[in-house]
Scaffold this motif. Structure first.
Motif, mmCIF file in Angstrom:
data_model
loop_
_atom_site.group_PDB
_atom_site.id
_atom_site.type_symbol
_atom_site.label_atom_id
_atom_site.label_comp_id
_atom_site.label_asym_id
_atom_site.label_seq_id
_atom_site.Cartn_x
_atom_site.Cartn_y
_atom_site.Cartn_z
ATOM 1 N N ILE A 447 56.054 56.539 29.273
ATOM 2 C CA ILE A 447 54.524 56.302 29.178
ATOM 3 C C ILE A 447 54.323 54.855 29.019
ATOM 4 N N ALA A 448 55.141 53.822 28.201
ATOM 5 C CA ALA A 448 54.712 52.558 27.893
ATOM 6 C C ALA A 448 55.305 51.620 29.248
ATOM 7 N N ALA A 449 56.569 51.828 29.447
ATOM 8 C CA ALA A 449 57.110 50.855 30.624
ATOM 9 C C ALA A 449 56.421 50.843 31.756
ATOM 10 N N PRO A 450 55.735 51.546 32.450
ATOM 11 C CA PRO A 450 55.034 51.375 33.802
ATOM 12 C C PRO A 450 53.956 50.367 33.463
ATOM 13 N N HIS A 451 53.233 50.347 32.386
ATOM 14 C CA HIS A 451 52.312 49.397 31.936
ATOM 15 C C HIS A 451 52.856 48.015 31.497
ATOM 16 N N LEU A 452 54.070 48.245 30.751
ATOM 17 C CA LEU A 452 54.464 46.842 30.169
ATOM 18 C C LEU A 452 55.069 45.910 31.202
ATOM 19 N N LYS A 453 55.221 46.365 32.436
ATOM 20 C CA LYS A 453 56.024 45.521 33.490
ATOM 21 C C LYS A 453 54.665 44.504 33.952
ATOM 22 N N HIS A 454 53.499 44.583 33.637
ATOM 23 C CA HIS A 454 52.380 43.980 33.922
ATOM 24 C C HIS A 454 52.186 42.749 32.899
ATOM 25 N N ASP A 455 51.718 41.601 33.070
ATOM 26 C CA ASP A 455 51.609 40.355 32.299
ATOM 27 C C ASP A 455 50.246 40.164 32.260
ATOM 28 N N TYR A 456 49.930 39.948 31.023
ATOM 29 C CA TYR A 456 48.374 39.968 30.474
ATOM 30 C C TYR A 456 47.800 38.595 31.343
ATOM 31 N N ASN A 457 48.485 37.567 31.121
ATOM 32 C CA ASN A 457 48.053 36.394 31.868
ATOM 33 C C ASN A 457 47.798 36.571 33.563
ATOM 34 N N MET A 458 48.652 37.308 33.975
ATOM 35 C CA MET A 458 48.775 37.378 35.446
ATOM 36 C C MET A 458 47.543 38.353 35.626
ATOM 37 N N LEU A 459 47.227 39.034 34.780
ATOM 38 C CA LEU A 459 45.998 40.240 35.141
ATOM 39 C C LEU A 459 44.646 39.671 34.815
ATOM 40 N N CYS A 460 44.512 38.873 33.674
ATOM 41 C CA CYS A 460 43.562 38.191 33.186
ATOM 42 C C CYS A 460 43.082 36.851 33.679
ATOM 43 N N ASN A 461 43.812 36.055 34.033
ATOM 44 C CA ASN A 461 43.316 34.468 34.084
ATOM 45 C C ASN A 461 43.173 34.231 35.410
ATOM 46 N N VAL A 462 43.152 34.799 36.715
ATOM 47 C CA VAL A 462 42.874 34.571 38.020
ATOM 48 C C VAL A 462 41.641 33.725 38.175
ATOM 49 N N ILE A 463 40.670 34.329 37.495
ATOM 50 C CA ILE A 463 39.238 33.558 37.910
ATOM 51 C C ILE A 463 39.240 32.445 36.963
ATOM 52 N N GLU A 464 40.072 32.542 35.724
ATOM 53 C CA GLU A 464 40.038 31.117 34.927
ATOM 54 C C GLU A 464 40.434 30.112 35.665
ATOM 55 N N GLN A 465 41.640 30.459 36.292
ATOM 56 C CA GLN A 465 42.310 29.437 37.137
ATOM 57 C C GLN A 465 41.427 28.900 38.237
ATOM 58 N N LYS A 466 40.674 29.819 38.665
ATOM 59 C CA LYS A 466 39.827 29.487 39.706
ATOM 60 C C LYS A 466 38.704 28.338 39.104
ATOM 61 N N GLN A 467 38.328 28.773 37.979
ATOM 62 C CA GLN A 467 37.445 27.888 37.392
ATOM 63 C C GLN A 467 37.801 26.587 36.869
ATOM 64 N N LYS A 468 39.163 26.691 36.589
ATOM 65 C CA LYS A 468 39.755 25.210 36.220
ATOM 66 C C LYS A 468 39.783 24.520 37.500
ATOM 67 N N ASP A 469 40.232 25.039 38.686
ATOM 68 C CA ASP A 469 40.534 24.530 39.865
ATOM 69 C C ASP A 469 38.945 23.825 40.185
ATOM 70 N N SER A 470 37.771 24.691 40.290
ATOM 71 C CA SER A 470 36.497 24.282 40.359
ATOM 72 C C SER A 470 36.200 23.173 39.599
ATOM 73 N N ALA A 471 36.385 23.121 38.254
ATOM 74 C CA ALA A 471 36.162 22.077 37.252
ATOM 75 C C ALA A 471 36.880 20.871 37.784
ATOM 76 N N SER A 472 38.228 21.011 38.213
ATOM 77 C CA SER A 472 38.961 19.722 38.376
ATOM 78 C C SER A 472 38.170 18.982 39.693
ATOM 79 N N SER A 473 37.777 19.909 40.651
ATOM 80 C CA SER A 473 37.080 19.572 41.825
ATOM 81 C C SER A 473 35.993 18.747 41.624
#
Length: 497
Positions: A447-473
């Motif tokens: 029940i738990a392990a198939p979900h726990l293989k996912h990393d919160y930062n990888m799931l959630c911060n993709v757009i945040e990184q784009k925003q950082k890249d955009s802000a840097s630009s």
């Protein structure tokens, strides 16, 4: 022998027929159809099937409790108060216009002609009301009574951990629960209360209980899906709006009907009034409006997308880790009073719903296998068809999941099991072959392990990184512009020389 068997069969069929007749004859109660605005007491009687829970063997003892609970009944939020004020003003105009046409005025309910929002003029909202305090206080009392072996020790914050978000209605719910849980365990005042600790993380960094607030990918997903949800609701709202216009002679819009449905939920849940806004809708219309709320809940917060619940992996990790620590304490014979026996958390529907999905609640076994393969699920079926996914059941006010870890002695060896209670009742775990009493290793691995293989930062911060890249630009552009101006000024000064 055959005749006796036939008699038993006849009696059984007669019992089932009587049961079905009594259920069919039960009067429609709108208070059980208010989606996530449903009061806890009303939701506890809602059940989609006759699930028979697993028996807890006599040799099994509870050694740890995890609680994930939603706050209790609350007042409307500031945003919703403004919506009701807008409805108030628009209804006044509609009634005045309709009264000019005498053939329509008799159709208008008297309450509607005189209605004013009870929350008009309020500048604050969303607070836990007294009924919500009562829900959590008595939940605390019942938890202690149900698991006396877990709560028989002197209070210590490391033994009985209480965590909450920084939102006042959640922290107030934690306090009300703690007052019930430790009732008559102290020396403070006539109620013999005792002080207890409630801790919380900053809103900006609370990825265990407010992961939805910190997940940039989810915010973008939700914003992109909201127009699609509105389109799904639109045909049904059109139909109900036409019927209300025909019935009452008022020129309602879809927005009016949506606001009147919200008013119905608030009146029925908070004020126990069912003969005003709720009386505008027939039982079948209430069921359909409830279904549209459940669709929204499913798509934006439930099984509609894996991101909705997989962003809750930090909470699932916290739960599994706490059980592993309890097993270690049991195995190594820790002394009483130096290890945690209960970890209790108070948050929001946006916390409880994803967690329920992570452990596979409200699914058939075939559906559970599909989400493990990251396949999409069909939307909840439209009434009158039955469905497991009902907001009034999955996340009412004060809704909760309790995971009880049991140690079971067998042949001088110790085995561990997890029982899941939803709103204090055992519930089937599709990931454990439909049992409510699951071996810990199966719970952890399947029940738990198939979900726990996912990393919160990888799931959630993709757009945040784009925003950082955009802000840097943008910063580079500003610096480039600044340096070009500086160089131009420097050249101008040289020309002046």
């Amino acid at each position: 022998m055959l005749k006796e068997g036939m008699n038993i069969m006849i009696l059984l069929l007669l019992f089932l027929a009587i049961t079905q007749f009594s259920n069919a004859d039960e009067p429609f109660d709108v208070r059980k159809h208010l989606a996530t605005v449903t009061r806890y007491a009303d939701s506890k009687d809602i059940s989609a099937n006759s699930f028979v829970s697993s028996e807890i063997p006599d040799q099994c003892t509870p050694i740890h409790l995890n609680l994930v609970a939603r706050h209790g009944t609350r007042a409307p939020t500031k945003k919703k108060i403004r919506e009701l004020e807008a409805l108030d003003a628009h209804l006044e105009v509609l009634v005045r216009d309709a009264k000019e046409h005498k053939q329509y005025s008799e159709k208008i309910p008297s309450w509607l002609a005189e209605w004013r929002s009870p929350w008009k003029g309020k500048v604050t909202g969303g607070e836990l009301i007294t009924e919500g305090e009562d829900e959590l206080y008595h939940l605390g009392i019942r938890v202690r009574e149900r698991f006396p072996d877990l709560f028989n020790e002197e209070y210590h914050p490391d033994v009985y951990s209480i965590k909450t978000t920084q939102v006042p209605r959640a922290s107030a719910s934690a306090v009300a629960f703690g007052m019930g849980l430790f009732n008559e365990r102290g020396k403070l005042g006539p109620g013999r209360h005792r002080a207890f600790a409630v801790t919380s993380e900053s809103r900006a960094s609370d990825i265990v209980l407010r992961f939805h607030d910190c997940c940039q990918s989810y915010k973008a997903f939700r914003k992109s899906q909201e127009p699609n949800v509105d389109k799904l609701k639109e045909p049904l709202l059109n139909e109900i709006t036409r019927e209300l216009v025909r019935q009452y002679g008022l020129n309602f819009t879809n927005q009016d009907v949506s606001s009147l449905w919200f008013l119905c939920k608030q009146e029925a849940s908070l004020l126990n009034i069912t003969n005003q806004a709720c009386s505008l809708f027939s039982p079948s219309e209430v069921s359909l409006l409830e279904w549209t709320d459940d669709l929204e809940l499913f798509i934006l917060k439930g099984y509609g997308d894996t991101l909705n619940y997989r962003m809750g992996v930090p909470l699932l990790e916290d739960v599994v880790q706490s059980m592993e620590q309890a097993i270690k304490a049991k195995e190594e014979g820790y002394a009483t009073g130096i290890y945690e026996k209960a970890r209790m958390r108070f948050a929001h529907a946006e916390t409880l719903l994803p967690f329920s999905c992570l452990i596979g609640l409200f699914l058939e076994e075939s559906e559970f296998e599909r989400i493990q393969r990251e396949e999409s699920l069909e939307l909840p079926p439209k009434p009158p068809k039955n469905r497991n996914w009902r907001g009034s059941n999955v996340a009412p006010f004060a809704g909760n999941n309790m995971l009880i870890l049991y140690s079971c002695q067998s042949d001088n060896s110790s085995k561990y099991f997890v029982q899941v209670l939803h709103n204090e009742r055992p519930i089937a775990l599709p990931g454990c072959h439909g049992s409510s009493f699951c071996p810990f290793e199966i719970f952890k691995d399947k029940i738990a392990a198939p979900h726990l293989k996912h990393d919160y930062n990888m799931l959630c911060n993709v757009i945040e990184q784009k925003q950082k890249d955009s802000a840097s630009s943008k910063l580079s552009q500003i610096l480039g512009w600044f340096w070009s101006l500086r160089n131009a000024g420097s050249l101008a000064r040289k020309d002046d020389l």
